[in-house]
Design a protein around this motif. Structure first.
Motif, mmCIF file in Angstrom:
data_model
loop_
_atom_site.group_PDB
_atom_site.id
_atom_site.type_symbol
_atom_site.label_atom_id
_atom_site.label_comp_id
_atom_site.label_asym_id
_atom_site.label_seq_id
_atom_site.Cartn_x
_atom_site.Cartn_y
_atom_site.Cartn_z
ATOM 1 N N ASP A 201 0.811 -1.213 0.000
ATOM 2 C CA ASP A 201 0.000 0.000 0.000
ATOM 3 C C ASP A 201 0.852 1.275 0.000
ATOM 4 O OD1 ASP A 201 -2.085 1.704 0.026
ATOM 5 O OD2 ASP A 201 -2.826 1.219 2.021
ATOM 6 N N VAL A 202 1.240 1.699 -1.210
ATOM 7 C CA VAL A 202 1.903 2.981 -1.401
ATOM 8 C C VAL A 202 1.211 3.700 -2.551
ATOM 9 C CG1 VAL A 202 4.183 2.388 -0.483
ATOM 10 C CG2 VAL A 202 3.640 1.880 -2.864
ATOM 11 N N VAL A 203 1.438 4.992 -2.635
ATOM 12 C CA VAL A 203 0.751 5.806 -3.626
ATOM 13 C C VAL A 203 1.033 5.340 -5.043
ATOM 14 C CG1 VAL A 203 2.603 7.535 -3.749
ATOM 15 C CG2 VAL A 203 0.256 8.194 -4.323
ATOM 16 N N PHE A 204 2.252 4.850 -5.324
ATOM 17 C CA PHE A 204 2.584 4.396 -6.678
ATOM 18 C C PHE A 204 1.670 3.252 -7.108
ATOM 19 C CE2 PHE A 204 6.899 5.439 -4.801
ATOM 20 C CZ PHE A 204 6.910 6.736 -5.273
ATOM 21 N N ASN A 205 1.500 2.263 -6.223
ATOM 22 C CA ASN A 205 0.691 1.100 -6.571
ATOM 23 C C ASN A 205 -0.793 1.441 -6.645
ATOM 24 O OD1 ASN A 205 3.043 -0.408 -6.608
ATOM 25 N ND2 ASN A 205 2.837 -1.075 -4.487
ATOM 26 N N ARG A 206 -1.256 2.310 -5.761
ATOM 27 C CA ARG A 206 -2.664 2.729 -5.829
ATOM 28 C C ARG A 206 -2.950 3.512 -7.107
ATOM 29 N NH1 ARG A 206 -6.354 2.249 -1.844
ATOM 30 N NH2 ARG A 206 -5.649 1.283 0.096
ATOM 31 N N GLU A 207 -1.971 4.283 -7.555
ATOM 32 C CA GLU A 207 -2.144 5.018 -8.804
ATOM 33 C C GLU A 207 -2.352 4.063 -9.976
ATOM 34 O OE1 GLU A 207 0.610 7.739 -11.812
ATOM 35 O OE2 GLU A 207 1.020 7.785 -9.657
ATOM 36 N N VAL A 208 -1.644 2.947 -9.967
ATOM 37 C CA VAL A 208 -1.712 2.001 -11.080
ATOM 38 C C VAL A 208 -2.959 1.132 -11.018
ATOM 39 C CG1 VAL A 208 -0.565 0.051 -12.205
ATOM 40 C CG2 VAL A 208 0.787 1.965 -11.351
ATOM 41 N N THR A 209 -3.252 0.541 -9.868
ATOM 42 C CA THR A 209 -4.344 -0.432 -9.791
ATOM 43 C C THR A 209 -5.682 0.167 -9.370
ATOM 44 O OG1 THR A 209 -3.715 -1.023 -7.527
ATOM 45 C CG2 THR A 209 -2.757 -2.318 -9.292
ATOM 46 N N GLY A 210 -5.658 1.341 -8.741
ATOM 47 C CA GLY A 210 -6.903 2.019 -8.378
ATOM 48 C C GLY A 210 -7.792 1.189 -7.478
ATOM 49 N N SER A 211 -9.087 1.331 -7.675
ATOM 50 C CA SER A 211 -10.055 0.638 -6.815
ATOM 51 C C SER A 211 -10.173 -0.840 -7.141
ATOM 52 C CB SER A 211 -11.436 1.296 -6.950
ATOM 53 O OG SER A 211 -11.895 1.220 -8.293
ATOM 54 N N ASP A 212 -9.547 -1.279 -8.227
ATOM 55 C CA ASP A 212 -9.620 -2.694 -8.601
ATOM 56 C C ASP A 212 -8.555 -3.541 -7.915
ATOM 57 O OD1 ASP A 212 -11.771 -2.483 -10.545
ATOM 58 O OD2 ASP A 212 -10.345 -1.368 -11.774
ATOM 59 N N GLY A 213 -7.585 -2.893 -7.268
ATOM 60 C CA GLY A 213 -6.545 -3.636 -6.578
ATOM 61 C C GLY A 213 -6.884 -3.862 -5.111
ATOM 62 N N LEU A 214 -6.238 -4.862 -4.521
ATOM 63 C CA LEU A 214 -6.285 -5.078 -3.083
ATOM 64 C C LEU A 214 -4.923 -4.689 -2.523
ATOM 65 C CD1 LEU A 214 -8.034 -8.567 -2.909
ATOM 66 C CD2 LEU A 214 -9.083 -6.303 -2.820
ATOM 67 N N TYR A 215 -4.867 -4.338 -1.223
ATOM 68 C CA TYR A 215 -3.626 -3.787 -0.673
ATOM 69 C C TYR A 215 -3.312 -4.393 0.693
ATOM 70 C CZ TYR A 215 -4.683 -0.494 -4.359
ATOM 71 O OH TYR A 215 -4.963 0.048 -5.584
ATOM 72 N N PHE A 216 -2.000 -4.430 0.990
ATOM 73 C CA PHE A 216 -1.547 -4.846 2.311
ATOM 74 C C PHE A 216 -0.433 -3.919 2.752
ATOM 75 C CE2 PHE A 216 1.412 -6.885 -0.560
ATOM 76 C CZ PHE A 216 2.616 -6.956 0.123
ATOM 77 N N SER A 217 -0.253 -3.801 4.055
ATOM 78 C CA SER A 217 0.759 -2.898 4.601
ATOM 79 C C SER A 217 1.812 -3.629 5.421
ATOM 80 C CB SER A 217 0.091 -1.830 5.474
ATOM 81 O OG SER A 217 -0.650 -2.442 6.510
ATOM 82 N N ASP A 218 1.522 -4.863 5.799
ATOM 83 C CA ASP A 218 2.468 -5.676 6.552
ATOM 84 C C ASP A 218 2.018 -7.126 6.463
ATOM 85 O OD1 ASP A 218 0.270 -5.848 8.257
ATOM 86 O OD2 ASP A 218 1.037 -4.323 9.630
ATOM 87 N N ALA A 219 2.779 -8.022 7.069
ATOM 88 C CA ALA A 219 2.455 -9.446 6.984
ATOM 89 C C ALA A 219 1.087 -9.748 7.589
ATOM 90 C CB ALA A 219 3.543 -10.267 7.675
ATOM 91 N N ALA A 220 0.781 -9.107 8.701
ATOM 92 C CA ALA A 220 -0.487 -9.387 9.390
ATOM 93 C C ALA A 220 -1.693 -9.004 8.530
ATOM 94 C CB ALA A 220 -0.521 -8.639 10.724
ATOM 95 N N SER A 221 -1.600 -7.885 7.836
ATOM 96 C CA SER A 221 -2.733 -7.452 7.019
ATOM 97 C C SER A 221 -2.884 -8.291 5.757
ATOM 98 C CB SER A 221 -2.591 -5.971 6.650
ATOM 99 O OG SER A 221 -1.441 -5.748 5.861
ATOM 100 N N LEU A 222 -1.849 -9.039 5.383
ATOM 101 C CA LEU A 222 -1.928 -9.897 4.201
ATOM 102 C C LEU A 222 -2.657 -11.200 4.491
ATOM 103 C CD1 LEU A 222 -1.081 -10.352 1.238
ATOM 104 C CD2 LEU A 222 1.111 -11.221 2.090
ATOM 105 N N ILE A 223 -2.604 -11.659 5.729
ATOM 106 C CA ILE A 223 -3.158 -12.972 6.081
ATOM 107 C C ILE A 223 -4.635 -13.108 5.726
ATOM 108 C CG2 ILE A 223 -3.641 -14.558 7.992
ATOM 109 C CD1 ILE A 223 -1.073 -13.440 9.336
ATOM 110 N N PRO A 224 -5.532 -12.230 6.232
ATOM 111 C CA PRO A 224 -6.952 -12.405 5.896
ATOM 112 C C PRO A 224 -7.240 -12.227 4.414
ATOM 113 C CG PRO A 224 -6.580 -10.320 7.025
ATOM 114 C CD PRO A 224 -5.311 -11.084 7.126
ATOM 115 N N THR A 225 -6.439 -11.386 3.727
ATOM 116 C CA THR A 225 -6.644 -11.196 2.294
ATOM 117 C C THR A 225 -6.362 -12.491 1.541
ATOM 118 O OG1 THR A 225 -6.008 -8.871 2.469
ATOM 119 C CG2 THR A 225 -5.940 -9.855 0.286
ATOM 120 N N LEU A 226 -5.260 -13.146 1.850
ATOM 121 C CA LEU A 226 -4.926 -14.405 1.191
ATOM 122 C C LEU A 226 -6.002 -15.458 1.422
ATOM 123 C CD1 LEU A 226 -1.102 -14.663 1.933
ATOM 124 C CD2 LEU A 226 -2.149 -14.576 -0.328
ATOM 125 N N GLU A 227 -6.510 -15.534 2.626
ATOM 126 C CA GLU A 227 -7.527 -16.540 2.937
ATOM 127 C C GLU A 227 -8.836 -16.234 2.231
ATOM 128 O OE1 GLU A 227 -7.521 -16.494 7.181
ATOM 129 O OE2 GLU A 227 -5.648 -17.629 7.351
#
Length: 398
Positions: A293-319
């Motif tokens: 989750d940085v401005v560069f990636n949000r600029e590219v993928t917009g509202s169609d992307g999913l984002y994570f900021s650390d390992a913990a926030s990635l866990i529920p997304t992967l599941e």
């Protein structure tokens, strides 16, 4: 075109850009010369309509780019004058005066915030900050590939840049035959493609994946020739989880396309480099993206992307994205359409052509800024476009 490993493109974003832009400009009747690092005995004189000049480089992390660019600048000085030059990577800015000594206007592609990369020590970071200043002082134009980078230079130096992004190639009806060698099933694996560098967060992705209940394997493509310690740590983490497949570098582009196109998700941890070609490649392949989750990636993928900021926030997304309810094909299709509309190599090449023509006719930003940074400081400016702390688990997809 100076400052990259050259073409044929087989390594990174700059090389891909040179190949895609250069061949299109050549097809439009321009004479394009690309400076290439001597790699082996295969030294073609031309590639896709571009003329190639092969020169050696010192095989040292801190000197490879600089030594080759210095030789390239000297070669330009003592050979036929070019109408203009594109210099890729702000690190090469000290050689701009050599090129300009022959009356050649120069545009510098400043890339991302290189001084934020963990692979550089104290003096390396200082050099990159100095190189930013030197780019501002000497170039006739600066090229940024993301709005965040353009805003950084405007805020820090009070100087405009040309916003010229990368393009994305659309992949359709991609074969699956080369997945079998890795034991992979289309739509049932996650993919990471990255150099093993701290700011690309491969270790964070592996940590989050290992802590999750994900069933589909995680395929990690990449290596790091100058980061043995970090690479070894990633290898140790992966060895502890049989679900993780470390397959190293993949140079077969058909095989790489199959991996991109048939992954359930592409996990993108890059954070400091502006618009990233690997991210665009995944989007062009129609693959759902989970990005740092940085401005560069949000600029590219917009509202169609999913984002994570650390390992913990990635866990529920992967599941969540492994559930039958999550429509990865629809999400990937939306990202592919976004890439087609916003990141078109033909339009990018026309942007480079238009800039080249303006510079050849005498337009220049030279003298617009003395290269001194504004009092608020480069760290304060950078913090505005880099990630803020986010509570663990705050983002779990949609």
């Amino acid at each position: 075109m100076v400052g990259t490993r050259g073409v044929p493109a087989a390594y990174g974003g700059f090389e891909t850009a040179v190949e895609e832009i250069g061949q299109r400009l050549a097809a439009r009747g321009h004479e394009i010369t690309v400076y290439c690092r001597t790699a082996d005995t295969n030294r073609p004189a031309e590639h896709l309509g571009m003329k190639l000049v092969h020169l050696p480089a010192l095989k040292k992390k801190t000197l490879e780019t600089l030594s080759h660019s210095a030789l390239s600048a000297l070669h330009m000085l003592f050979h036929r004058r070019q109408d203009m030059a594109f210099v890729f990577n702000a690190a090469n800015a000290p050689f701009v005066p050599i090129i300009k000594a022959k009356g050649v206007p120069v545009a510098v592609h400043v890339d991302g915030l290189e001084w934020k990369r963990g692979k550089w020590g104290k003096w390396g970071r200082r050099y990159y900050r100095m190189a930013e200043e030197f780019s501002v002082q000497t170039a006739d134009a600066l090229i940024s590939d993301a709005r965040g980078i353009a805003e950084y230079y405007e805020t820090e130096f009070g100087i405009p840049t040309e916003l010229l992004t990368y393009g994305s190639s659309q992949l359709t009806d991609v074969a699956t035959d080369k997945l079998a060698k890795h034991g992979l099933t289309p739509g049932k694996f996650h993919l990471v493609v990255a150099r093993f560098e701290p700011e690309n967060h491969v270790d964070v992705i592996i940590q989050g994946y290992s802590a999750s209940r994900a069933r589909y394997p995680l395929v990690v493509v990449g290596s790091a020739p100058y980061s043995a310690e970090y690479t070894d740590r990633i290898a140790r983490m992966a060895e502890a989880d049989p679900r993780i497949k470390m397959i190293g570098g993949v140079w077969d582009q058909d095989e790489l396309n199959q991996l991109y196109a048939h992954a359930r998700t592409y996990l993108h941890g890059h954070s400091v480099g502006g618009t990233n070609p690997s991210l665009l490649r995944a989007m062009g392949a129609g693959t759902a993206v989970v990005a740092y989750d940085v401005v560069f990636n949000r600029e590219v993928t917009g509202s169609d992307g999913l984002y994570f900021s650390d390992a913990a926030s990635l866990i529920p997304t992967l599941e969540r994205i492994e559930s039958a309810e999550w429509k990865h094909i629809a999400v990937g299709a939306a990202l592919q359409q976004r890439a087609e509309e916003m990141y078109d190599w033909d339009k990018v090449a026309l942007g480079y052509e238009e800039l080249a023509m303006r510079l050849a006719e005498g337009e220049s930003i030279h003298g617009m800024s003395n290269g001194r940074r504004r009092k608020r400081g480069w760290e304060s400016t950078a913090q505005e476009i880099l990630p803020q702390a986010v509570p663990a688990g705050a983002r779990d997809g949609r």
